[in-house]
Design a protein around this motif. Structure first.
Motif, PDB file in Angstrom:
ATOM      1  N   TYR A 209      23.930 -25.081 -23.723  1.00  0.00           N
ATOM      2  CA  TYR A 209      23.614 -24.542 -22.401  1.00  0.00           C
ATOM      3  C   TYR A 209      22.195 -23.987 -22.358  1.00  0.00           C
TER       4      TYR A 209
ATOM      5  N   LEU B 113      19.036 -25.356 -20.266  1.00  0.00           N
ATOM      6  CA  LEU B 113      18.437 -24.461 -19.279  1.00  0.00           C
ATOM      7  C   LEU B 113      16.936 -24.332 -19.532  1.00  0.00           C
TER       8      LEU B 113
ATOM      9  N   SER C 163      15.139 -27.824 -18.786  1.00  0.00           N
ATOM     10  CA  SER C 163      15.119 -28.266 -17.394  1.00  0.00           C
ATOM     11  C   SER C 163      14.284 -27.322 -16.532  1.00  0.00           C
ATOM     12  N   GLY C 164      13.809 -26.231 -17.094  1.00  0.00           N
ATOM     13  CA  GLY C 164      13.033 -25.277 -16.293  1.00  0.00           C
ATOM     14  C   GLY C 164      13.915 -24.237 -15.619  1.00  0.00           C
ATOM     15  N   GLY C 165      15.199 -24.245 -15.925  1.00  0.00           N
ATOM     16  CA  GLY C 165      16.113 -23.288 -15.305  1.00  0.00           C
ATOM     17  C   GLY C 165      15.847 -21.837 -15.696  1.00  0.00           C
TER      18      GLY C 165
ATOM     19  N   ASP D 270      13.112 -20.440 -15.601  1.00  0.00           N
ATOM     20  CA  ASP D 270      12.149 -19.893 -14.634  1.00  0.00           C
ATOM     21  C   ASP D 270      12.851 -19.010 -13.609  1.00  0.00           C
ATOM     22  N   HIS D 271      14.059 -19.403 -13.244  1.00  0.00           N
ATOM     23  CA  HIS D 271      14.797 -18.633 -12.248  1.00  0.00           C
ATOM     24  C   HIS D 271      14.969 -17.194 -12.732  1.00  0.00           C
ATOM     25  N   TYR D 272      15.435 -17.036 -13.960  1.00  0.00           N
ATOM     26  CA  TYR D 272      15.639 -15.690 -14.499  1.00  0.00           C
ATOM     27  C   TYR D 272      14.297 -15.012 -14.783  1.00  0.00           C
ATOM     28  N   ALA D 273      13.325 -15.800 -15.249  1.00  0.00           N
ATOM     29  CA  ALA D 273      12.048 -15.207 -15.653  1.00  0.00           C
ATOM     30  C   ALA D 273      11.275 -14.656 -14.455  1.00  0.00           C
ATOM     31  N   THR D 274      11.572 -15.128 -13.252  1.00  0.00           N
ATOM     32  CA  THR D 274      10.877 -14.599 -12.079  1.00  0.00           C
ATOM     33  C   THR D 274      11.740 -13.572 -11.348  1.00  0.00           C
TER      34      THR D 274
ATOM     35  N   ALA E  55      10.607 -17.694 -21.980  1.00  0.00           N
ATOM     36  CA  ALA E  55      10.428 -17.496 -20.541  1.00  0.00           C
ATOM     37  C   ALA E  55       8.966 -17.575 -20.124  1.00  0.00           C
ATOM     38  N   VAL E  56       8.062 -17.087 -20.925  1.00  0.00           N
ATOM     39  CA  VAL E  56       6.632 -17.161 -20.590  1.00  0.00           C
ATOM     40  C   VAL E  56       5.940 -18.042 -21.612  1.00  0.00           C
ATOM     41  N   ARG E  57       5.387 -19.147 -21.131  1.00  0.00           N
ATOM     42  CA  ARG E  57       4.702 -20.043 -22.053  1.00  0.00           C
ATOM     43  C   ARG E  57       3.210 -20.030 -21.787  1.00  0.00           C
TER      44      ARG E  57
ATOM     45  N   LEU F 195       4.710 -17.028 -15.127  1.00  0.00           N
ATOM     46  CA  LEU F 195       5.524 -17.894 -15.987  1.00  0.00           C
ATOM     47  C   LEU F 195       4.681 -18.559 -17.062  1.00  0.00           C
TER      48      LEU F 195
ATOM     49  N   SER G  69      18.642 -25.721 -11.980  1.00  0.00           N
ATOM     50  CA  SER G  69      19.700 -25.841 -12.994  1.00  0.00           C
ATOM     51  C   SER G  69      20.347 -24.498 -13.335  1.00  0.00           C
TER      52      SER G  69
END
Lengths: 274, 338
Positions: A103, A107, A110-112, A114-118, A272-274, B62, B96
């Motif tokens: 999972y 996540l 797929s870039g998912g 990003d949702h939590y990281a923002t 989360a931050v690249r 990000l 996702s």
């Protein structure tokens, strides 16, 4: 062809101002650890309805199958205790280690994330919420496996309650490892591979009684956190279990859980931050 | 409210392995400077691969830039990327993280993670779902929805727990006209609204409402909803102005599109001459011409041998796509008109 209402388009441009205002604006609220952990946990649990049920069934089916096979090899007694205990903990390994690793791997790639990281959510809330949910997914399968195993091998059911402590602690250790694998693997296929390998190790080293293993394999078994969950449950089948050892085994699970979840949280922050 | 200076990010070259070709070093954003004003809808327009998403990822904390500064509402986002989450709401291209949740739970959970308490998160969830017309499908998981509906549900999640800056990466991709209209009227209402929590600090400024940074490759959307637009090409900002201001740069030109039935009638000398100025895409030629030239070209292709070979033609005033091409934009494809 434009799908934009006319009112949106015909609007005076806003006044030019403020880009160098100097004074920093007040920040929005930060999400606190426990409420956001609860929110992530609840959201993850709800995913079981959509996505996880077939795999939970597979986990249980696999463990039940193993016990039926082992019935031909192991007649009863101490060896049977390890088989039942090992098969029960394999359910935890399958879901918490293998599925959680997949999972988080998916996540992340797929870039998912990003949702939590923002969102202003503590990394620990995301990792612990998901880990706790995956550990919870294992409860029904573990119970079904244990009950079936006890009936199959004629073992007592009185110590079943021990699993209520074994599942969360072994779950913490294994889901922490799974999350860390998923978040650290450089490619999603590797996250899947690591999860599968971990699960296979828990299967091979947990279900077979340790007395028959060569020294090197026994050493590998001792390195695997799931082993301590297996040991803890297996010890309680006897008439007068040594509770100090049981507590010791569980403490190892808890310790590995704390460390692996801390590593997973660090890995999340890094991913989360690249 | 958002000032970007000298923002540069380079993706390292990747060496080819086992037959797979390597990729050279790519400068995804190249010395980008932008000023976004409070309350405006500011757009980043460019073809796929122009560096729009990379730029937005640096603005939202990000991704760390190699060089340059990003300041949003007085906060240094390069030094404190975690502050971005408390200033802005971001709608990325990926769903996702929310795909297996129901529409209602996706919005509610996002609100909770944006720091709202349960009661407030639920109230805002209900308001946003009603506003966007999502209430009838609130109980369905996102992955069971069509692409446009899923996008709209993610947009709803972005709106729960208001922020002074909305960063939307191609929000209307895949949406039907009704859903698009819902998005733009929701954006518009937030711009007009007074006193979100953050802006209440300063009543005078509060009157300007929410600022929107929109990433798009849709020129029609860019022309109709944006106050100002930065045109990106190969990581550089090649122009930044109002859509009308940008179009003035190519005001003396007309766009002529010719579609041939099979092959262009090259035996007609005027057509052969036109070809040198045309951008060809299969049977379709696109030309930017002065009005008199356009008139002559239309006269040519609507008579004689050329007309027999012609399938369709259009004449149009220039769009932002023509601006992009006139500014030297390298990509011949990638901007859409829909």
């Amino acid at each position: 062809m434009s799908a934009v209402p006319a009112g949106v388009a015909a609007r005076p441009a806003p006044a030019a101002e403020d880009t160098g205002a100097g004074r920093a604006a007040e920040l929005g609220p930060r999400a606190r650890l426990w409420p956001s952990l609860a929110a992530v946990y609840r959201a993850q649990l709800s995913r079981a309805r959509v996505a996880r049920i077939p795999l939970l069934f597979v986990a249980t089916f696999q463990s039940v199958g193993i016990m039926i096979m082992m019935r031909g090899v192991v007649s009863g007694g101490g060896e049977a205790e390890y088989v039942v205990s090992g098969a029960s903990v394999v359910v935890v390994a399958y879901v918490a280690l293998n599925l959680l690793s997949q999972y988080f791997g998916q996540l992340r790639f797929s870039g998912g994330l990003d949702h939590y990281a923002t969102l202003p959510v503590p990394p620990a809330a995301v990792v612990l919420g998901a880990a706790a949910a995956y550990a919870s997914f294992t409860v029904p399968g573990t119970m079904v496996t244990a009950v079936f195993g006890c009936l199959l091998f004629g073992l007592p059911l009185g110590n079943l309650w021990v699993l209520l402590a074994v599942v969360p602690l072994a779950g913490a250790a294994l889901s922490g490892l799974g999350a860390a694998c998923g978040l650290l693997a450089p490619r999603p296929e590797l996250a899947t591979l690591l999860g599968q390998l971990g699960m296979s190790a828990a299967l091979l080293l947990g279900v077979l009684p340790p007395d028959r293993m060569p020294e090197a394999v026994r050493f590998a078994r001792d390195l695997l956190p799931s082993t301590y969950g297996v040991e803890a449950y297996a010890r309680t089948f006897g008439g007068s279990p040594n509770w100090a050892y049981v507590a010791g085994d569980m403490a190892v699970c808890a310790g590995v859980g704390v460390v692996s979840l801390a590593v997973a949280t660090w890995a999340y922050r890094r991913a989360a931050v690249r | 409210m958002c000032a970007v200076r000298g923002l540069t990010k380079t993706y390292a070259a990747v060496r080819g392995r086992r037959g797979a070709p390597g990729t050279p070093e790519v400068r995804a954003t190249d010395d980008v400077a932008l000023d976004i004003r409070r309350g405006e809808i500011f757009g980043l327009l460019g073809p796929n691969g122009a560096g729009k998403s990379t730029l937005v990822r640096q603005l939202t904390g990000l991704m760390r830039p190699d060089r340059g500064s990003v300041e949003i509402l007085g906060h240094d986002i390069v030094a404190h990327p975690e502050r971005a989450a408390r200033i802005l709401a971001y709608l990325g291209q990926e769903s996702s993280a929310l795909d297996e949740l129901t529409v209602a739970l996706a919005a509610e959970t996002t609100g909770r993670l944006r720091g709202l308490d349960l009661r407030r998160a639920r109230a805002e969830r209900d308001a946003v779902l009603d506003e966007l017309g999502l209430a009838p499908i609130a109980g369905r998981p996102l992955k069971k929805l069509s692409g446009g509906q899923r996008r709209l549900a993610c947009f709803a999640a972005a709106l729960v727990g208001e922020r002074p800056l909305l960063v939307l990466d191609e929000p209307t991709t895949g949406m039907d006209p009704v859903a698009r209209r819902a998005v733009w009227s929701a954006v518009d209402r937030r711009r007009a609204e007074h006193g979100t929590t953050v802006l209440a600090v300063d009543r005078r400024r509060a009157e300007h409402g929410t600022t929107v940074l929109l990433v798009t490759h849709n020129v029609i959307e860019a022309e109709t909803v944006l106050d100002r637009v930065a045109v990106l090409d190969q990581g550089r900002v090649i122009a930044c102005d109002t859509p009308a201001g940008l179009k003035e740069r190519v005001a003396g030109e007309v766009r002529v599109e010719l579609v041939w039935r099979e092959n262009a009638p090259m035996q007609v000398p005027e057509v052969a001459a036109l070809r040198q100025r045309a951008v060809e895409a299969g049977r379709r030629w696109t030309l930017r011409l002065a009005p008199e030239e356009a008139r002559a070209a239309v006269a040519t292709v609507t008579g004689g041998a050329a007309f027999a070979a012609l399938d369709d033609f259009t004449l149009a005033t220039p769009s932002l796509e023509d601006v992009y091409l006139a500014l030297g934009g390298a990509a011949r494809q990638g901007l859409v008109r829909a």
